[in-house]
Design a protein around this motif. Structure first.
Motif, PDB file in Angstrom:
ATOM      1  N   GLY A   6      17.085  47.921  81.742  1.00 40.76           N
ATOM      2  CA  GLY A   6      17.189  46.775  82.641  1.00 40.76           C
ATOM      3  C   GLY A   6      17.881  45.564  82.060  1.00 40.76           C
ATOM      4  N   ILE A   7      18.658  45.761  81.020  1.00 39.18           N
ATOM      5  CA  ILE A   7      19.331  44.629  80.369  1.00 39.18           C
ATOM      6  C   ILE A   7      20.312  43.958  81.332  1.00 39.18           C
ATOM      7  CG2 ILE A   7      20.903  43.971  78.502  1.00 39.18           C
ATOM      8  CD1 ILE A   7      19.560  46.115  76.774  1.00 39.18           C
ATOM      9  N   GLY A   8      20.992  44.750  82.147  1.00 37.27           N
ATOM     10  CA  GLY A   8      21.955  44.183  83.098  1.00 37.27           C
ATOM     11  C   GLY A   8      21.305  43.223  84.079  1.00 37.27           C
ATOM     12  N   ALA A   9      20.137  43.592  84.568  1.00 36.85           N
ATOM     13  CA  ALA A   9      19.420  42.717  85.505  1.00 36.85           C
ATOM     14  C   ALA A   9      19.017  41.416  84.823  1.00 36.85           C
ATOM     15  CB  ALA A   9      18.188  43.437  86.051  1.00 36.85           C
ATOM     16  N   ASN A  10      18.553  41.514  83.588  1.00 34.47           N
ATOM     17  CA  ASN A  10      18.166  40.308  82.855  1.00 34.47           C
ATOM     18  C   ASN A  10      19.364  39.403  82.583  1.00 34.47           C
ATOM     19  OD1 ASN A  10      15.287  40.624  82.463  1.00 34.47           O
ATOM     20  ND2 ASN A  10      15.818  42.396  81.231  1.00 34.47           N
ATOM     21  N   VAL A  11      20.485  39.997  82.239  1.00 33.71           N
ATOM     22  CA  VAL A  11      21.695  39.205  81.997  1.00 33.71           C
ATOM     23  C   VAL A  11      22.156  38.548  83.301  1.00 33.71           C
ATOM     24  CG1 VAL A  11      24.133  39.323  81.321  1.00 33.71           C
ATOM     25  CG2 VAL A  11      22.408  40.474  79.942  1.00 33.71           C
ATOM     26  N   ALA A  12      22.050  39.251  84.407  1.00 37.26           N
ATOM     27  CA  ALA A  12      22.440  38.668  85.695  1.00 37.26           C
ATOM     28  C   ALA A  12      21.580  37.451  86.036  1.00 37.26           C
ATOM     29  CB  ALA A  12      22.334  39.719  86.804  1.00 37.26           C
ATOM     30  N   LEU A  13      20.289  37.551  85.757  1.00 35.26           N
ATOM     31  CA  LEU A  13      19.403  36.402  86.004  1.00 35.26           C
ATOM     32  C   LEU A  13      19.751  35.234  85.081  1.00 35.26           C
ATOM     33  CD1 LEU A  13      16.027  38.295  86.477  1.00 35.26           C
ATOM     34  CD2 LEU A  13      17.354  37.093  88.236  1.00 35.26           C
ATOM     35  N   LYS A  14      20.058  35.543  83.844  1.00 42.06           N
ATOM     36  CA  LYS A  14      20.468  34.494  82.907  1.00 42.06           C
ATOM     37  C   LYS A  14      21.762  33.841  83.380  1.00 42.06           C
ATOM     38  CE  LYS A  14      21.510  33.649  78.062  1.00 42.06           C
ATOM     39  NZ  LYS A  14      21.406  34.165  76.697  1.00 42.06           N
ATOM     40  N   ASP A  15      22.716  34.651  83.838  1.00 37.12           N
ATOM     41  CA  ASP A  15      23.978  34.115  84.361  1.00 37.12           C
ATOM     42  C   ASP A  15      23.720  33.141  85.508  1.00 37.12           C
ATOM     43  OD1 ASP A  15      25.507  35.671  82.651  1.00 37.12           O
ATOM     44  OD2 ASP A  15      25.969  37.200  84.154  1.00 37.12           O
ATOM     45  N   ALA A  16      22.870  33.563  86.434  1.00 35.55           N
ATOM     46  CA  ALA A  16      22.591  32.728  87.603  1.00 35.55           C
ATOM     47  C   ALA A  16      21.970  31.400  87.197  1.00 35.55           C
ATOM     48  CB  ALA A  16      21.661  33.477  88.563  1.00 35.55           C
ATOM     49  N   MET A  17      21.033  31.447  86.268  1.00 35.73           N
ATOM     50  CA  MET A  17      20.372  30.225  85.811  1.00 35.73           C
ATOM     51  C   MET A  17      21.365  29.293  85.104  1.00 35.73           C
ATOM     52  SD  MET A  17      17.345  29.731  83.001  1.00 35.73           S
ATOM     53  CE  MET A  17      18.504  30.013  81.664  1.00 35.73           C
ATOM     54  N   ARG A  18      22.180  29.844  84.224  1.00 37.69           N
ATOM     55  CA  ARG A  18      23.134  29.017  83.480  1.00 37.69           C
ATOM     56  C   ARG A  18      24.206  28.421  84.396  1.00 37.69           C
ATOM     57  NH1 ARG A  18      26.310  30.944  79.882  1.00 37.69           N
ATOM     58  NH2 ARG A  18      26.373  29.035  78.687  1.00 37.69           N
ATOM     59  N   LEU A  19      24.683  29.215  85.364  1.00 34.54           N
ATOM     60  CA  LEU A  19      25.680  28.701  86.302  1.00 34.54           C
ATOM     61  C   LEU A  19      25.079  27.600  87.166  1.00 34.54           C
ATOM     62  CD1 LEU A  19      28.510  28.779  87.466  1.00 34.54           C
ATOM     63  CD2 LEU A  19      27.759  30.631  88.983  1.00 34.54           C
ATOM     64  N   HIS A  21      22.664  25.545  86.346  1.00 35.68           N
ATOM     65  CA  HIS A  21      22.560  24.340  85.508  1.00 35.68           C
ATOM     66  C   HIS A  21      23.924  23.669  85.325  1.00 35.68           C
ATOM     67  CE1 HIS A  21      18.344  24.460  84.343  1.00 35.68           C
ATOM     68  NE2 HIS A  21      18.454  25.773  84.230  1.00 35.68           N
ATOM     69  N   ALA A  22      24.951  24.491  85.112  1.00 42.57           N
ATOM     70  CA  ALA A  22      26.295  23.934  84.911  1.00 42.57           C
ATOM     71  C   ALA A  22      26.774  23.203  86.164  1.00 42.57           C
ATOM     72  CB  ALA A  22      27.273  25.055  84.538  1.00 42.57           C
ATOM     73  N   LEU A  23      26.589  23.833  87.322  1.00 41.12           N
ATOM     74  CA  LEU A  23      27.058  23.222  88.563  1.00 41.12           C
ATOM     75  C   LEU A  23      26.210  22.021  88.968  1.00 41.12           C
ATOM     76  CD1 LEU A  23      27.934  26.429  90.609  1.00 41.12           C
ATOM     77  CD2 LEU A  23      29.514  24.863  89.441  1.00 41.12           C
ATOM     78  N   THR A  24      24.916  22.086  88.703  1.00 38.41           N
ATOM     79  CA  THR A  24      24.041  20.951  89.004  1.00 38.41           C
ATOM     80  C   THR A  24      24.433  19.748  88.157  1.00 38.41           C
ATOM     81  OG1 THR A  24      22.227  22.431  89.594  1.00 38.41           O
ATOM     82  CG2 THR A  24      21.640  20.169  89.068  1.00 38.41           C
ATOM     83  N   GLY A  25      24.671  19.998  86.865  1.00 37.47           N
ATOM     84  CA  GLY A  25      25.102  18.912  85.982  1.00 37.47           C
ATOM     85  C   GLY A  25      26.422  18.310  86.432  1.00 37.47           C
ATOM     86  N   ALA A  26      27.341  19.139  86.866  1.00 34.64           N
ATOM     87  CA  ALA A  26      28.637  18.643  87.337  1.00 34.64           C
ATOM     88  C   ALA A  26      28.475  17.840  88.626  1.00 34.64           C
ATOM     89  CB  ALA A  26      29.591  19.811  87.551  1.00 34.64           C
ATOM     90  N   SER A  27      27.603  18.318  89.520  1.00 36.40           N
ATOM     91  CA  SER A  27      27.430  17.594  90.784  1.00 36.40           C
ATOM     92  C   SER A  27      26.764  16.231  90.581  1.00 36.40           C
ATOM     93  CB  SER A  27      26.625  18.428  91.784  1.00 36.40           C
ATOM     94  OG  SER A  27      25.265  18.455  91.428  1.00 36.40           O
ATOM     95  N   ARG A  28      26.044  16.104  89.479  1.00 34.45           N
ATOM     96  CA  ARG A  28      25.389  14.824  89.170  1.00 34.45           C
ATOM     97  C   ARG A  28      26.277  13.910  88.322  1.00 34.45           C
ATOM     98  NH1 ARG A  28      19.540  17.540  87.934  1.00 34.45           N
ATOM     99  NH2 ARG A  28      19.005  17.874  90.123  1.00 34.45           N
TER     100      ARG A  28
END
Length: 96
Positions: A6-19, A21-28
């Protein structure tokens, strides 16, 4: 990414969280959008390819090794799954 552990699923969740955060920071207004996305993608490529290598290695190890090794590996993973603090630590290390 292999479907092993299940490493792929975990990496996908990490990707979603990091993206997120990145977009939220940019919008602020904390940083420009393109810079935030660039940093996200740079990190994603690094840990993503590392996760693929780890997944492939673990799968090959489980398939190629002896029955005893496979049984011990399964027992170890079942134990980790039943002990929440160990499970969290293992998941954290997979994302490193």
């Amino acid at each position: 990414m292999t479907p092993y552990r299940g490493i792929g699923a975990n990496v996908a969740l990490k990707d979603a969280m990091r993206l997120c955060h990145a977009l939220t920071g940019a919008s602020r207004g904390k940083r420009p959008v393109l810079e935030a996305i660039h940093d996200y993608e740079t990190g994603m490529i690094d840990y993503g390819f590392r996760a693929v290598r780890t997944s492939l290695y673990a799968m090959n190890q489980a398939i190629v090794e002896s029955r005893l090794h496979a049984m011990l590996s399964r027992t170890f993973l079942q134990f980790i799954n039943r002990v929440p603090p160990l499970k969290r630590r293992m998941l954290e290390r997979m994302g490193e």
